[in-house]
Design a protein around this motif. Structure first.
Motif, PDB file in Angstrom:
ATOM      1  N   THR A 157       2.822  -2.073   9.646  1.00 33.34           N
ATOM      2  CA  THR A 157       1.665  -2.474  10.443  1.00 33.34           C
ATOM      3  C   THR A 157       1.066  -3.756   9.886  1.00 33.34           C
ATOM      4  O   THR A 157       1.606  -4.356   8.954  1.00 33.34           O
ATOM      5  CB  THR A 157       0.602  -1.359  10.460  1.00 33.34           C
ATOM      6  OG1 THR A 157       0.055  -1.187   9.136  1.00 33.34           O
ATOM      7  CG2 THR A 157       1.209  -0.033  10.925  1.00 33.34           C
ATOM      8  N   ARG A 215      -2.785  -5.846   8.812  1.00 32.34           N
ATOM      9  CA  ARG A 215      -4.213  -5.838   8.558  1.00 32.34           C
ATOM     10  C   ARG A 215      -4.685  -7.280   8.470  1.00 32.34           C
ATOM     11  O   ARG A 215      -4.095  -8.088   7.742  1.00 32.34           O
ATOM     12  CB  ARG A 215      -4.546  -5.094   7.245  1.00 32.34           C
ATOM     13  CG  ARG A 215      -4.318  -3.592   7.299  1.00 32.34           C
ATOM     14  CD  ARG A 215      -5.318  -2.920   8.246  1.00 32.34           C
ATOM     15  NE  ARG A 215      -5.182  -1.465   8.266  1.00 32.34           N
ATOM     16  CZ  ARG A 215      -4.348  -0.800   9.054  1.00 32.34           C
ATOM     17  NH1 ARG A 215      -3.562  -1.479   9.877  1.00 32.34           N
ATOM     18  NH2 ARG A 215      -4.314   0.515   9.025  1.00 32.34           N
ATOM     19  N   ASP A 259       0.853  -1.184   0.000  1.00 40.23           N
ATOM     20  CA  ASP A 259       0.000   0.000   0.000  1.00 40.23           C
ATOM     21  C   ASP A 259       0.892   1.237   0.000  1.00 40.23           C
ATOM     22  O   ASP A 259       1.953   1.250   0.633  1.00 40.23           O
ATOM     23  CB  ASP A 259      -0.907   0.000   1.232  1.00 40.23           C
ATOM     24  CG  ASP A 259      -2.075   0.955   1.100  1.00 40.23           C
ATOM     25  OD1 ASP A 259      -3.190   0.497   0.801  1.00 40.23           O
ATOM     26  OD2 ASP A 259      -1.872   2.170   1.265  1.00 40.23           O
ATOM     27  N   ASP A 280       0.216   4.126   1.300  1.00 40.33           N
ATOM     28  CA  ASP A 280       0.057   4.966   2.493  1.00 40.33           C
ATOM     29  C   ASP A 280       1.225   4.707   3.432  1.00 40.33           C
ATOM     30  O   ASP A 280       1.323   3.625   4.020  1.00 40.33           O
ATOM     31  CB  ASP A 280      -1.265   4.641   3.187  1.00 40.33           C
ATOM     32  CG  ASP A 280      -1.528   5.522   4.399  1.00 40.33           C
ATOM     33  OD1 ASP A 280      -0.626   6.289   4.797  1.00 40.33           O
ATOM     34  OD2 ASP A 280      -2.646   5.443   4.949  1.00 40.33           O
ATOM     35  N   PRO A 281       2.140   5.684   3.617  1.00 41.05           N
ATOM     36  CA  PRO A 281       3.315   5.427   4.458  1.00 41.05           C
ATOM     37  C   PRO A 281       2.959   5.140   5.902  1.00 41.05           C
ATOM     38  O   PRO A 281       3.730   4.490   6.620  1.00 41.05           O
ATOM     39  CB  PRO A 281       4.136   6.722   4.328  1.00 41.05           C
ATOM     40  CG  PRO A 281       3.165   7.764   3.866  1.00 41.05           C
ATOM     41  CD  PRO A 281       2.151   7.053   3.048  1.00 41.05           C
ATOM     42  N   ALA A 282       1.798   5.580   6.346  1.00 41.11           N
ATOM     43  CA  ALA A 282       1.397   5.324   7.733  1.00 41.11           C
ATOM     44  C   ALA A 282       1.127   3.845   7.988  1.00 41.11           C
ATOM     45  O   ALA A 282       1.147   3.388   9.135  1.00 41.11           O
ATOM     46  CB  ALA A 282       0.157   6.145   8.075  1.00 41.11           C
ATOM     47  N   LEU A 283       0.867   3.082   6.925  1.00 45.80           N
ATOM     48  CA  LEU A 283       0.577   1.655   7.078  1.00 45.80           C
ATOM     49  C   LEU A 283       1.827   0.791   7.072  1.00 45.80           C
ATOM     50  O   LEU A 283       1.780  -0.364   7.489  1.00 45.80           O
ATOM     51  CB  LEU A 283      -0.356   1.193   5.955  1.00 45.80           C
ATOM     52  CG  LEU A 283      -1.766   1.765   5.942  1.00 45.80           C
ATOM     53  CD1 LEU A 283      -2.550   1.211   4.755  1.00 45.80           C
ATOM     54  CD2 LEU A 283      -2.494   1.465   7.243  1.00 45.80           C
ATOM     55  N   ASN A 284       2.937   1.319   6.589  1.00 45.23           N
ATOM     56  CA  ASN A 284       4.152   0.523   6.459  1.00 45.23           C
ATOM     57  C   ASN A 284       4.579  -0.040   7.818  1.00 45.23           C
ATOM     58  O   ASN A 284       4.680   0.691   8.805  1.00 45.23           O
ATOM     59  CB  ASN A 284       5.275   1.368   5.864  1.00 45.23           C
ATOM     60  CG  ASN A 284       6.421   0.506   5.377  1.00 45.23           C
ATOM     61  OD1 ASN A 284       6.241  -0.672   5.076  1.00 45.23           O
ATOM     62  ND2 ASN A 284       7.607   1.085   5.305  1.00 45.23           N
TER      63      ASN A 284
END
Length: 213
Positions: free
Chosen positions: A39, A41, A31, A33-37
């Motif tokens: 993490t 799901r 993804d 979105d760097p905020a998801l790196n």
């Protein structure tokens, strides 16, 4: 089991991961979105940005898009430029596929979908849960068939079209390329390309605006 990486980490991507567990080893999601790196799901890791799949030794399926951005799947596939053999076809074990039906590379069929007979599903198509595609339907590449959609026989769904949840399409009708049919609509006549139709019976609402998100 073959390794699979799913592009996207939204709801469709996570549903695909659940469907794929029967036949694939799902490594995780990519993804932008760097905020998801770093993490997770649904218990699977975010492996980095989308373009990273080019260097991964795994099959790929692109699972992005919603009614507000239903061209996103095509844009990502074109951006990645991967050969067709890199793309997985993910079919939930509960899907019923009738004789003479074919499914293109990169497509996803979720739980309870039914293809009755001689149905053609192109590449990178999303068929959501409980959709029913009846005899001789043709679903063109990059189309989205949302949950509970029912297609009469001989329906043609144009490239990149989006059929909202619960839409009913009369036999022999064509939904033009890039068009959007609203959820719960009853389509009794042809929907021209790049238009939004909704209602019972479905009627023209507006031209499709360029979708960039």
């Amino acid at each position: 089991m073959k390794d699979l990486v799913i592009v996207g980490a939204g709801g469709f991507a996570r549903e695909t991961a659940a469907a794929a567990h029967a036949g694939w080893r799902v490594l995780g999601f990519t993804d932008d979105d760097p905020a998801l790196n770093g993490t997770q799901r649904s218990g699977l890791p975010i492996l980095g940005p989308v373009d990273g799949v080019r260097d991964m030794d795994a099959a790929v399926v692109v699972c992005v898009g919603n009614p507000r951005a239903y061209t996103a799947r095509r844009r990502i596939v074109e951006r990645l430029g991967l050969p067709v053999e890199r793309y997985a076809t993910v079919v939930h074990p509960s899907v019923s596929i009738g004789a003479g039906s074919t499914i293109g590379a990169g497509s996803v069929l979720l739980a309870g979908a039914v293809l009755t007979a001689d149905v053609t599903v192109g590449g990178h198509v999303a068929v959501m849960p409980q959709a029913v595609l009846t005899h001789d339907d043709l679903v063109s590449p990059y189309a989205t068939i949302a949950s509970g959609v029912r297609l009469g026989g001989g329906v043609v769904v144009g490239e990149g079209a989006y059929l909202g949840a619960g839409a009913l399409i009369r036999e022999g009708v064509t939904v033009g390329a890039g068009s959007l049919v609203g959820m719960g609509s009853v389509v009794l006549r042809e929907v021209p390309a790049h238009q939004v139709w909704a209602g019972n019976p479905a009627r023209f609402l507006r031209e499709v605006k360029e979708l960039t998100s």
